[in-house]
Design a protein around this motif. Structure first.
Motif, PDB file in Angstrom:
ATOM      1  N   GLY A   1     116.918  37.337 126.620  1.00 18.78           N
ATOM      2  CA  GLY A   1     117.027  35.941 126.183  1.00 18.78           C
ATOM      3  C   GLY A   1     116.613  35.739 124.733  1.00 18.78           C
ATOM      4  N   ALA A   2     115.663  36.554 124.259  1.00 17.17           N
ATOM      5  CA  ALA A   2     115.185  36.412 122.877  1.00 17.17           C
ATOM      6  C   ALA A   2     116.090  37.130 121.882  1.00 17.17           C
ATOM      7  N   ALA A   3     117.046  37.905 122.364  1.00 19.31           N
ATOM      8  CA  ALA A   3     117.827  38.787 121.492  1.00 19.31           C
ATOM      9  C   ALA A   3     118.663  38.039 120.456  1.00 19.31           C
ATOM     10  N   THR A   4     119.323  36.958 120.884  1.00 20.58           N
ATOM     11  CA  THR A   4     120.231  36.267 119.956  1.00 20.58           C
ATOM     12  C   THR A   4     119.460  35.585 118.826  1.00 20.58           C
ATOM     13  N   SER A   5     118.302  34.978 119.136  1.00 17.49           N
ATOM     14  CA  SER A   5     117.473  34.359 118.087  1.00 17.49           C
ATOM     15  C   SER A   5     117.018  35.401 117.071  1.00 17.49           C
TER      16      SER A   5
END
Length: 328
Positions: free
Chosen positions: A261-265
């Motif tokens: 979930g944190a990858a795109t940010s």
């Protein structure tokens, strides 16, 4: 500078299962200063951890720093600060303290947010989801603008959601003063506002080296769901506009881990694949495709969230509502 980035996959070579660490690669972030709102829980915490472990100094503003202390224990180069996005004075005070320290701001990730909250209003009478998810971050970014310029090449990431497809921004009644409150409409509006903010910020800031991106983390079970009933959280298709329609894209309804979930940010904030780009909505660690308003896909960005005319009008309305002008 300032040319338009096409709202279409690059493609990046990454995908829905990429973790934040993988998206960062072996990039060294020593000397980089980042602020991550909401950086002490869920996706924000993982974002803070990955950036800090790669060498960045990460400032995490929290409403209750004491509570956040345990969550961030053991993360190197992480500084806790005080900030309440529902309180304009608190935003100004935080920004003043940061600016007084004289540090440039290389990365600002506006990750804090609330979802499907019952009707609440901030001190100014603004609806809480619009106030927290959009207006508070708008004011924060405006006030931190000198530090973003000082970095010479800064990135702002507005964490949005595929919930933006639940509806656009009602510029005539953004705070539900006249229309009946609907928690999902309000959430959709605030998430569309996040994308529109990135569109307009990039247009205004690109010539001075500030680029902006909107990021959809994916479906992740975090504390964000605290206002939802068990029945709602047990059904990821809740965010479908019509619940009885099965989602045509089962992959888009897969829950992600917090690391994914944190990858795109993290990718939006750091990747050199995005050098010279900005003003786009990203998901699954790539620029997303633009889809028509009536699309039934779980993925893709809807037209009302990337319309440059709406983006400009929302910007002007936001300046009026928060009483802060960007000195661009």
């Amino acid at each position: 500078m300032g040319h338009t980035t096409i709202q279409a996959p690059i493609p990046s070579g990454f995908g829905p299962h990429t973790t934040a660490r993988e998206a960062l690669g072996n990039r060294n972030l020593e000397g980089i200063v980042a602020i991550v709102t909401g950086g002490y829980s869920g996706i924000g915490l993982e974002t803070s951890r990955v950036l800090a472990e790669a060498g960045a100094t990460v400032i995490v503003p929290a409403r209750t720093p004491d509570k956040a202390k345990a969550a961030v224990a053991g993360i190197p180069r992480l500084e806790l600060e005080t900030l309440d996005l529902m309180d304009p004075d608190s935003i100004d005070n935080f920004a003043d303290r940061f600016l007084a320290a004289g540090r440039p701001l290389d990365i600002l990730i506006n990750s804090a947010g609330i979802m499907a909250a019952p009707l609440m209003r901030d001190a100014r009478g603004y609806e809480s989801q619009f106030a927290t998810n959009h207006l508070g971050h708008f004011q924060l970014t405006a006030r931190l603008w000198p530090a973003l310029l000082q970095a010479k090449s800064a990135r702002v990431v507005a964490v949005s959601s595929r919930g933006h497809r639940l509806g656009g921004v009602d510029l005539d009644d953004p705070n539900f003063d006249r229309r009946t409150y609907d928690k999902w409409k309000a959430y959709g509006q605030s998430k569309s506002a996040n994308v529109l903010f990135a569109v307009e910020l990039d247009k205004r800031g690109s010539a001075q080296g500030v680029r902006a991106f909107a990021a959809h983390p994916g479906l992740v079970m975090t504390d964000l769901s605290r206002h939802l009933s068990e029945e709602e959280t047990g059904r990821p298709k809740q965010i479908n506009d019509e619940q009885e329609k099965p989602a045509p894209d089962p992959e888009a309804d897969q829950f992600k881990t917090v690391e994914q979930g944190a990858a795109t940010s993290v990718w939006c904030a750091t990747s050199d694949q995005l050098d010279g780009m900005g003003g786009v909505y990203c998901e699954d660690v790539d620029i997303s495709e633009a889809v028509p308003a009536d699309s039934e896909k779980g993925t893709g960005v809807r037209p009302w969230a990337i319309d440059p005319d709406i983006a400009q009008r929302l910007w002007e309305l936001s300046e009026k509502l928060v009483g802060v002008k960007f000195t661009i």
